[in-house]
Design an enzyme around this catalytic site. Structure first.
Site, PDB file in Angstrom:
ATOM      1  N   CYS A   1       0.827  -1.197   0.000  1.00 53.58           N
ATOM      2  CA  CYS A   1       0.000   0.000   0.000  1.00 53.58           C
ATOM      3  C   CYS A   1       0.872   1.262   0.000  1.00 53.58           C
ATOM      4  CB  CYS A   1      -0.987  -0.039   1.165  1.00 53.58           C
ATOM      5  SG  CYS A   1      -2.353   1.124   0.985  1.00 53.58           S
TER       6      CYS A   1
ATOM      7  N   HIS B   1      -3.715  -5.348   1.044  1.00 54.46           N
ATOM      8  CA  HIS B   1      -2.971  -5.648   2.268  1.00 54.46           C
ATOM      9  C   HIS B   1      -2.949  -7.139   2.587  1.00 54.46           C
ATOM     10  CE1 HIS B   1      -2.442  -1.551   4.081  1.00 54.46           C
ATOM     11  NE2 HIS B   1      -3.390  -1.241   3.217  1.00 54.46           N
TER      12      HIS B   1
ATOM     13  N   GLU C   1      -1.189  -8.579   4.843  1.00 57.15           N
ATOM     14  CA  GLU C   1      -1.056  -8.797   6.291  1.00 57.15           C
ATOM     15  C   GLU C   1      -2.428  -8.745   6.981  1.00 57.15           C
ATOM     16  OE1 GLU C   1      -0.608  -6.035   4.791  1.00 57.15           O
ATOM     17  OE2 GLU C   1      -1.020  -4.286   6.066  1.00 57.15           O
TER      18      GLU C   1
END
Lengths: 257, 150
Positions: free
Chosen positions: A87, A216, A218
């Site tokens: 990002c 994302h 994660e």
């Protein structure tokens, strides 16, 4: 195996990124951008996490891209170490020229979203699919469709070079593309959440060891993070598909670094 | 139809300008001063005097707690001082400011606005050649932005 998570002022995803890295057995260290005592060249890989580095002053990612720490990361990437930008981290790598890395100039932008329902910041869950040959971040992914979130105002890959898209395809640098639940790349909203050319969600460099990804991973590392998950507490701690990007990074380091 | 430019500056510290100044210093550029202003160019039908009187009072453009503004015609010169050498106007390509136009027209009564161009106006105490370098090395990503030197 040590991964440096570079923490610029304004990044806010460093903790969860470190947790995702550690979930696959690598050691993550959050390193402040100006911690000149840290021997950054001793790390096996690097992640530039999400957030708003330098408040997106001038434009997203550009001030961090000019920071001296990026010179070290650029040199380590040339040695083949993996560098992942997520990002805002993706924006930093684009503004530093490391992505797509074909010339000594900024060849691409992560421009303001083009979205028919909202101007500016937009967050939603999207699907992406791996479309590149094997690189440092997709080793365990074949045709899986990864469900993961985006949350950005400037996520649209855009370029004024009309030939760049062909070069990226030829070099297999388009790592992930936005797709629908069947895996089809419909080049329209909401499948493509930001108007990115060719539905591009992530690009690597030519060597495949540096990647800019706007969604994302994660935030899609454990099943408990995925909307609609129903299961036990134990099942919730199980892996979601976003984790494969970090597993791939680990396998790449084991085999190449 | 007439055209009017509105230039809005901060009277509180401009953190973006400060960061930009220091980043340029680290990149090896020697400046004594750098300013940043928001730039709007309005294309309007109707009474020019009335428009000019009202537009500076629109608080989504000018917050009098932290901004001051200048209005000028496009062909009028900027006010320069001894530290001003070059201005760089940066705009996003494809930005038609549609939501701003809509807000001004439909909620704030500026029904005669036909078009708005907007950007960021940087004032640098460097020559045009250096300003072009600075623009291309930091201020502008030409893959979605354009600029001109004034």
């Amino acid at each position: 195996m040590k991964i440096a998570v570079i923490w610029f002022p304004g990044n806010n995803c460093e903790e969860e990124t470190a947790r995702a890295i550690e979930s696959v057995g690598m050691k993550a260290e959050i390193i402040r951008w100006n911690d000149y005592d840290k021997k950054l060249d001793k790390y096996d890989g690097y992640v530039v996490p999400g957030g708003w580095a330098y408040e997106d002053r001038i434009r997203a990612g550009v001030i961090a891209a000019k920071d001296s720490v990026m010179n070290i990361i650029r040199e380590e990437a040339k040695k083949g170490k993996p560098v992942l930008g997520i990002c805002n981290g993706a924006q930093v790598l684009v503004e530093s020229g490391m992505i797509p890395g074909l010339k000594e100039e900024i060849e691409i932008a992560l421009a303001p979203n083009k979205n028919p329902i909202i101007n500016g910041y937009y967050c939603t869950w999207v699907r992406i699919k791996n479309t590149a040959r094997k690189n440092a971040f997709n080793m365990f992914l074949k045709d899986e469709i990864i469900l993961l979130p985006v949350a950005h105002a400037e996520g649209r890959f855009a370029t004024r070079d009309k030939k760049l898209l062909d070069k990226l395809k030829e070099n297999n640098q388009i790592a992930f593309r936005y797709c629908d639940e069947k895996g089809d790349f419909a080049e329209e909203f909401p499948v493509n959440p930001n108007g990115s050319i060719h539905n591009i969600a992530a690009i690597t460099n030519k060597e495949g060891n540096v990647m800019s990804i706007m969604p994302h991973p994660e935030r899609a590392t454990w099943k408990k993070q995925i909307p609609g998950f129903k299961g036990t507490f134990e099942e919730a701690e199980g892996p979601a598909l976003g984790r494969k990007i970090f597993e791939s990074m680990k396998r790449y380091i084991e085999e190449n670094v | 139809m007439f055209e009017t430019e509105l230039i809005v500056r901060l009277i509180i510290p401009d953190n973006t300008a400060v960061t930009t100044f220091h980043t340029l210093e680290r990149m090896g550029y020697k400046l004594r001063r750098l300013n940043r202003e928001n730039y709007y160019k309005f294309y309007v039908d109707g009474n020019e005097k009335e428009f000019v009187k009202r537009i500076g009072k629109v608080d989504i453009l000018v917050n009098y707690n932290k901004n001051r503004y200048t209005i000028k015609k496009p062909d009028e010169k900027f006010e320069d001082d001894e530290l001003t050498n070059t201005r760089v106007l940066v705009k996003n390509i494809d930005d038609n400011a549609s939501s701003l136009v809509s807000t001004l027209k439909e909620r704030l009564g500026f029904k005669n606005i036909k078009k708005i161009e907007r950007g960021v106006l940087w004032t640098l105490d460097v020559d045009k050649k250096t300003a072009k370098e600075i623009a291309e090395n930091l201020l502008v990503n030409k893959n979605y932005q354009e600029y001109k030197l004034i």
